[in-house]
Design a protein around this motif. Structure first.
Motif, PDB file in Angstrom:
ATOM      1  N   ASN A  93       0.839  -1.193   0.000  1.00  0.00           N
ATOM      2  CA  ASN A  93       0.000   0.000   0.000  1.00  0.00           C
ATOM      3  C   ASN A  93       0.879   1.251   0.000  1.00  0.00           C
ATOM      4  O   ASN A  93       2.108   1.148   0.099  1.00  0.00           O
ATOM      5  N   ASP A 140      -1.910   3.164  -6.005  1.00  0.00           N
ATOM      6  CA  ASP A 140      -1.911   1.924  -6.793  1.00  0.00           C
ATOM      7  C   ASP A 140      -1.802   2.187  -8.290  1.00  0.00           C
ATOM      8  O   ASP A 140      -1.208   1.386  -9.018  1.00  0.00           O
ATOM      9  N   SER A 145       1.380   0.192 -10.093  1.00  0.00           N
ATOM     10  CA  SER A 145       1.130  -0.939 -10.984  1.00  0.00           C
ATOM     11  C   SER A 145       2.063  -0.952 -12.193  1.00  0.00           C
ATOM     12  O   SER A 145       2.084  -1.939 -12.943  1.00  0.00           O
TER      13      SER A 145
END
Length: 482
Positions: free
Chosen positions: A339, A367, A371
């Motif tokens: 996170n 995120d 990614s």
């Protein structure tokens, strides 16, 4: 259970540290112009960090009253919001906001921490007392009063951190926020020397949070609101002392049952420096990057290499990051990062982002950016080494460097220059360079939340220190509230 023997029931004298802190908070007059000027910039920067955090739903979901409707008309104005709260809940809100993005000031020594976390308690109590006084025909605080309390909170937290490593026994540094916030809040609320000392003893009796939420495999968002919780607890304990709740004289030193034996594994708390204004004068500002401070210069190094490597990322063989022992111990992470809280405490992640993107912002920990497979590809190529000189000079009182170096090695056998930076832009040694950037950061932050008219008024006040010092605190809080 081990036989403890016969206990002596006679009440002992108060621990010297409790007496020293209470004396400092209630009697010491701060005279350092440098400390006040630095505190002004610290106040600006800390509030700016809080306003920036309001763009993140993970933060704002925690804010407001403890339950719907638990507000009152003359309550504490929470900056950037319309909330009007009791001082304890106000302290939590403000404390959580200013720490959320890991972008407010830092103090590095045997213990680490962020002394401006105490502004949660200071701001809330200042607003509460000022509004209450004004309603009763009395004077409220001026901003300079608040800056003096900030100086004292910084000093308490920072001096206790100089030679006492609470993290080495697994305790989180927010215990120092609770201690400093308790002392200063009690004094602001009109506490006597005895009441402040009683409140401080209660703060030590509380023990401490575990650091587990800052480290793998448990890293999580509590690290972003833990200081708000600690500052709110400081207000709570101060209020208890003010209604006559008793203190515990040897809360620190009592054999077997005291803080040192229970929480420090028998280590004594060491303070070899008088409380004055040293910490505020030497505090470290996070100006350029929302990143754990041990990596600030590493990010700056990576930015210098961006133009060279941005089109050669797949040609990289390895990346060597050289750091201090503390950086290695806290933020050297391999494997999956779960996170944003995990990512902003990973030196490899914080170096990869500027190599790829040429910048590092809070959004890069989300995120949507994490990614990108190129980030982990680069992380896997990184080697973190410790330089003994970096570690030594990190601890020297006349240096307090936070050095890092980054060097890129390519598959064809070539390599980049070894880019080394010893002092981040927020360091006292780079104040002349840093303050204009801090002001720019502040102006950007207030514009994200406040009206142009309010922004101009705020800029006008803080551009003139004498004017800022003599501005009523309620006038400041009204400008920052919605």
């Amino acid at each position: 259970m081990e036989n403890m023997g016969i206990l002596e029931a006679k009440r002992a004298d108060f621990d010297g540290l409790l007496t020293d802190i209470a004396t400092y908070v209630t009697q010491k007059k701060i005279v350092s112009d440098l400390a006040f000027e630095t505190a002004k910039y610290c106040f600006m920067d800390t509030l700016g960090c809080g306003l920036l955090a309001l763009s993140f739903p993970q933060c704002t979901k925690l804010l407001g009253p403890v339950v719907d409707g638990a507000e009152f008309a003359q309550g504490v104005r929470v900056p950037g919001t319309s909330y009007k709260l009791d001082p304890e809940r106000g302290a939590f809100n403000i404390g959580a906001m200013v720490r959320w993005l890991d972008f407010n000031d830092t103090w590095l020594a045997a213990e680490w921490g962020h002394p401006s976390d105490n502004l949660g308690a200071i701001y809330a109590v200042a607003d509460y007392i000022s509004r209450k006084n004004i309603a009763n025909g009395k004077d409220g605080f001026m901003l300079k009063d608040i800056l003096e309390y900030m100086i004292k909170a910084h000093e308490i937290q920072g001096i206790l951190a100089l030679e006492n490593s609470f993290n080495s026994v697994g305790l989180d540094h927010v215990l120092l926020v609770r201690i400093a916030s308790t002392a200063v809040a009690c004094a602001m609320l009109g506490g006597t020397f005895e009441e402040v000392r009683n409140a401080l003893s209660l703060a030590f009796v509380d023990g401490s949070s575990l650091r587990t939420y800052r480290h793998a495999p448990n890293t999580g968002s509590r690290k972003s609101w833990a200081a708000g919780d600690a500052s709110a607890r400081g207000v709570n304990l101060a209020l208890k002392a003010l209604i006559g709740e008793m203190g515990y004289p040897t809360a620190i030193s009592a054999k077997f049952w005291g803080f040192e034996d229970v929480n420090m594994r028998g280590k004594k708390i060491v303070v070899n420096q008088e409380f004055d204004s040293y910490v505020m004068e030497n505090v470290l500002f996070k100006i350029s990057f929302p990143a754990e401070f041990h990596a600030q210069t590493a990010v700056e190094c990576a930015l210098k290499l961006h133009n060279e490597v941005k089109d050669r990322l797949d040609s990289i063989d390895k990346i060597v990051i050289t750091t201090q022992e503390s950086g290695h111990r806290i933020i050297n992470k391999i494997g999956e990062l779960a996170n944003p809280a995990d990512r902003d405490h990973c030196i490899q992640y914080m170096v990869a982002i500027p190599l790829i993107y040429g910048e590092l912002k809070a959004e890069h920990y989300e995120d949507s950016i994490a990614s990108n497979p190129q980030i982990d590809k680069l992380r896997e190529k990184m080697i973190v080494e410790v330089d003994d000189r970096y570690t030594k000079e990190y601890l020297e009182s006349d240096k307090r460097s936070i050095a890092n170096a980054v060097q890129i090695f390519y598959k064809d056998g070539s390599k980049s220059a070894k880019v080394e930076i010893e002092y981040p832009v927020g360091h006292r040694r780079r104040r002349d360079e840093g303050i204009p950037l801090l002001i720019k950061k502040f102006h950007h932050a207030i514009a994200t939340r406040l009206s142009p008219k309010k922004c101009e008024k705020i800029k006008e006040i803080f551009a003139d220190s004498a004017k800022a010092y003599n501005t009523p605190f309620v006038a400041i809080s009204e400008l920052f509230a919605l």
